[in-house]
Design a protein around this motif. Structure first.
Motif, PDB file in Angstrom:
ATOM      1  N   THR A 128       0.879  -1.178   0.000  1.00 38.01           N
ATOM      2  CA  THR A 128       0.000   0.000   0.000  1.00 38.01           C
ATOM      3  C   THR A 128       0.914   1.224   0.000  1.00 38.01           C
ATOM      4  OG1 THR A 128      -0.062   0.134   2.406  1.00 38.01           O
ATOM      5  CG2 THR A 128      -1.765  -1.221   1.358  1.00 38.01           C
ATOM      6  N   ALA A 129       0.314   2.399   0.017  1.00 31.78           N
ATOM      7  CA  ALA A 129       1.124   3.631   0.038  1.00 31.78           C
ATOM      8  C   ALA A 129       2.019   3.669   1.281  1.00 31.78           C
ATOM      9  CB  ALA A 129       0.206   4.854   0.011  1.00 31.78           C
ATOM     10  N   GLU A 130       1.587   3.004   2.347  1.00 34.57           N
ATOM     11  CA  GLU A 130       2.330   3.063   3.622  1.00 34.57           C
ATOM     12  C   GLU A 130       3.630   2.250   3.596  1.00 34.57           C
ATOM     13  OE1 GLU A 130      -1.254   2.880   3.742  1.00 34.57           O
ATOM     14  OE2 GLU A 130      -0.933   5.037   4.001  1.00 34.57           O
ATOM     15  N   ASN A 131       3.694   1.182   2.816  1.00 36.07           N
ATOM     16  CA  ASN A 131       4.911   0.345   2.833  1.00 36.07           C
ATOM     17  C   ASN A 131       5.542   0.237   1.435  1.00 36.07           C
ATOM     18  OD1 ASN A 131       3.022  -1.340   1.652  1.00 36.07           O
ATOM     19  ND2 ASN A 131       3.695  -3.176   2.709  1.00 36.07           N
ATOM     20  N   GLU A 134       9.182  -0.983   1.188  1.00 36.76           N
ATOM     21  CA  GLU A 134       9.326  -2.437   1.316  1.00 36.76           C
ATOM     22  C   GLU A 134       8.920  -3.126   0.013  1.00 36.76           C
ATOM     23  OE1 GLU A 134       7.859  -4.166   5.184  1.00 36.76           O
ATOM     24  OE2 GLU A 134       7.255  -2.067   5.461  1.00 36.76           O
ATOM     25  N   GLU A 173       3.913   2.663  -8.294  1.00 37.78           N
ATOM     26  CA  GLU A 173       3.451   3.955  -7.756  1.00 37.78           C
ATOM     27  C   GLU A 173       2.189   4.422  -8.480  1.00 37.78           C
ATOM     28  OE1 GLU A 173       6.334   6.935  -5.990  1.00 37.78           O
ATOM     29  OE2 GLU A 173       7.514   6.136  -7.679  1.00 37.78           O
ATOM     30  N   LYS A 185      -5.564   0.485  -4.982  1.00 30.58           N
ATOM     31  CA  LYS A 185      -5.079   1.153  -3.767  1.00 30.58           C
ATOM     32  C   LYS A 185      -4.191   0.197  -2.967  1.00 30.58           C
ATOM     33  CE  LYS A 185      -6.946   5.234  -4.134  1.00 30.58           C
ATOM     34  NZ  LYS A 185      -6.085   6.401  -4.391  1.00 30.58           N
ATOM     35  N   THR A 186      -4.420  -1.100  -3.179  1.00 31.95           N
ATOM     36  CA  THR A 186      -3.528  -2.147  -2.671  1.00 31.95           C
ATOM     37  C   THR A 186      -3.068  -2.959  -3.877  1.00 31.95           C
ATOM     38  OG1 THR A 186      -4.684  -2.266  -0.546  1.00 31.95           O
ATOM     39  CG2 THR A 186      -3.360  -4.179  -1.160  1.00 31.95           C
TER      40      THR A 186
END
Length: 422
Positions: A128-131, A134, A173, A185-186
């Motif tokens: 997701t945008a958060e990781n 990774e 991205e 989004k995922t």
């Protein structure tokens, strides 16, 4: 009995065509259907996801069974809608409930299910945008080609296969930023499995299952599997490399653990399961689950089933599928998809479709067509699937291509190499 079939594509025309042959059937309604389904049943001008309108039709036409063709109504919860309604809850629905449909609606959900039940699949990582950092690290550990899959439904177009690492990072991205809308989004990054793809299908009541014929479809728009992905340009069944040894492994290592896993996870299931598989040097691995039949695979699988499909649906609804045997035609079936010029990108609709002559050695399943003032016109990217049976795939293909030459619409296109890689 009166049956309502939801959907409007080639898959639905094939299902309608087969159910129309059943002695159990009184009337068949298709919502919304197409010009082809109108030949075997009664089309209703209702969207498959307009559940309140579906309810009105069920009551008005005294429907005894509902069969769901496409994924959208399933993922949106049409089965749950019936179960929650006092007037509808006794009417069986062939197609899983919303939570079970997450097997198709979310790639991450499906991967977690496979991991939990030791079902062989590709290595993967969810981003997701958060990781994102990774995700970049996981990509860098893979070798080309790099596989990016939108977690949600993207009309068969949410998978990117890229050969360049920097392009893969850039597209990752783009996907997270909404390239495929909410569906991406995922994103699930996957190890790229090497081998030949095939599709395997079962009809299950959640306890037992019947195994349908396997198939191989052709996703790319261009010959020799080049160009953009489509919803499918053709299919063949049986698949020559799917011998008894491989299919025994598919049943033992994939199908049976999936049915058992659904029970262990308390996920009721009534309907089709589509296993998108990779034959990795004789080892079958799951690429994806779908919770309905594939398209255009349905157009080669259904014509090979000699048994009464409606009788199998009734057994699935009554949880008596273990009492049923399915009889398969040993001949080969092939289908070639005729599409609109420009598909899978921009294309025009409303082109008149003409036939030089009638023919009985192929069945033409309508995918994107409509009836307008007595004329059959194009109304989608994939327009017609020309299906034939023969003693082998080459004989069947010869018939399909012979009859395609008798069908015309402006800017039509089809692949001339279906089945030639096998």
């Amino acid at each position: 009995m009166n049956v309502l079939l939801l959907g409007s594509g080639g898959r639905e025309h094939a299902l309608a065509w087969k159910m129309a042959q059943s002695p159990l059937l009184d009337k068949l309604y298709i919502a919304p259907g197409n010009a082809g389904t109108a030949q075997v049943g009664i089309n209703l001008p209702i969207s498959a996801t307009a559940f309140d309108e579906v309810k009105k039709a069920v009551k008005q036409y005294d429907i005894n069974l509902v069969v769901v063709g496409p994924e959208d109504p399933l993922v949106q919860g049409v089965h749950d809608f019936f179960l929650a309604d006092d007037e509808l809850k006794t009417i069986p629905v062939i197609g899983p409930q919303k939570y079970a449909a997450t097997l198709e609606g979310s790639k991450e959900f499906a991967k977690n299910f496979m991991n939990r039940h030791n079902i062989p699949t590709a290595k993967h990582f969810t981003v997701t945008a958060e990781n994102l950092a990774e995700g970049f690290d996981f990509l860098a550990q893979q070798t080309a080609p790099y596989v990016l899959k939108a977690d949600g439904l993207a009309a068969g177009k949410g998978v990117l296969i890229l050969n360049d690492l920097s392009e893969a990072k850039s597209e990752l991205e783009n996907m997270l930023n909404g390239k495929f809308g909410a569906a991406s989004k995922t994103v699930v990054i996957e190890e790229c499995l090497k081998g030949i793809e095939m599709s395997v299908f079962v009809l299950t009541d959640g306890e037992s299952y019947v195994l349908l014929p396997e198939a191989k479809d052709y996703k790319r728009i261009g010959e020799h599997d080049t160009g953009l992905n489509t919803g499918g340009m053709g299919a063949v069944s049986p698949v020559p490399f799917a011998d008894k040894k491989l299919m025994d492994r598919v049943e033992k290592e994939i199908i049976q653990p999936t049915i058992k896993g659904l029970k262990e996870d308390n996920i009721p299931y009534c309907g089709f399961i589509f296993f998108g598989l990779m034959n990795d040097n004789g080892t079958p691995k799951v690429i994806e689950y779908n919770v309905r039949m594939g398209d255009p695979e349905t157009e080669v699988v259904i014509p090979r089933i000699k048994s009464d499909l409606l009788k199998l649906f009734v057994a699935a609804a009554n949880k008596t599928l273990s009492n049923e045997k399915i009889e398969i035609n040993p001949n080969s079936a092939t289908t070639v998809m005729m599409v609109s010029g420009g598909y899978p990108e921009a294309y025009e609709k409303g082109k008149v479709i003409t036939f030089d002559e009638e023919f009985s050695d192929s069945t033409v399943f309508h995918a994107g067509t409509k009836l307008e003032n007595g004329e059959v016109k194009t109304s989608g990217g994939r327009v017609l699937a020309v299906t034939s049976l023969g003693e082998n795939k080459d004989a069947a293909l010869k018939i399909s291509y012979k009859n395609i030459a008798k069908i015309h619409f402006d800017k039509m296109y089809f692949r001339r190499d279906i089945g030639q890689d096998l």
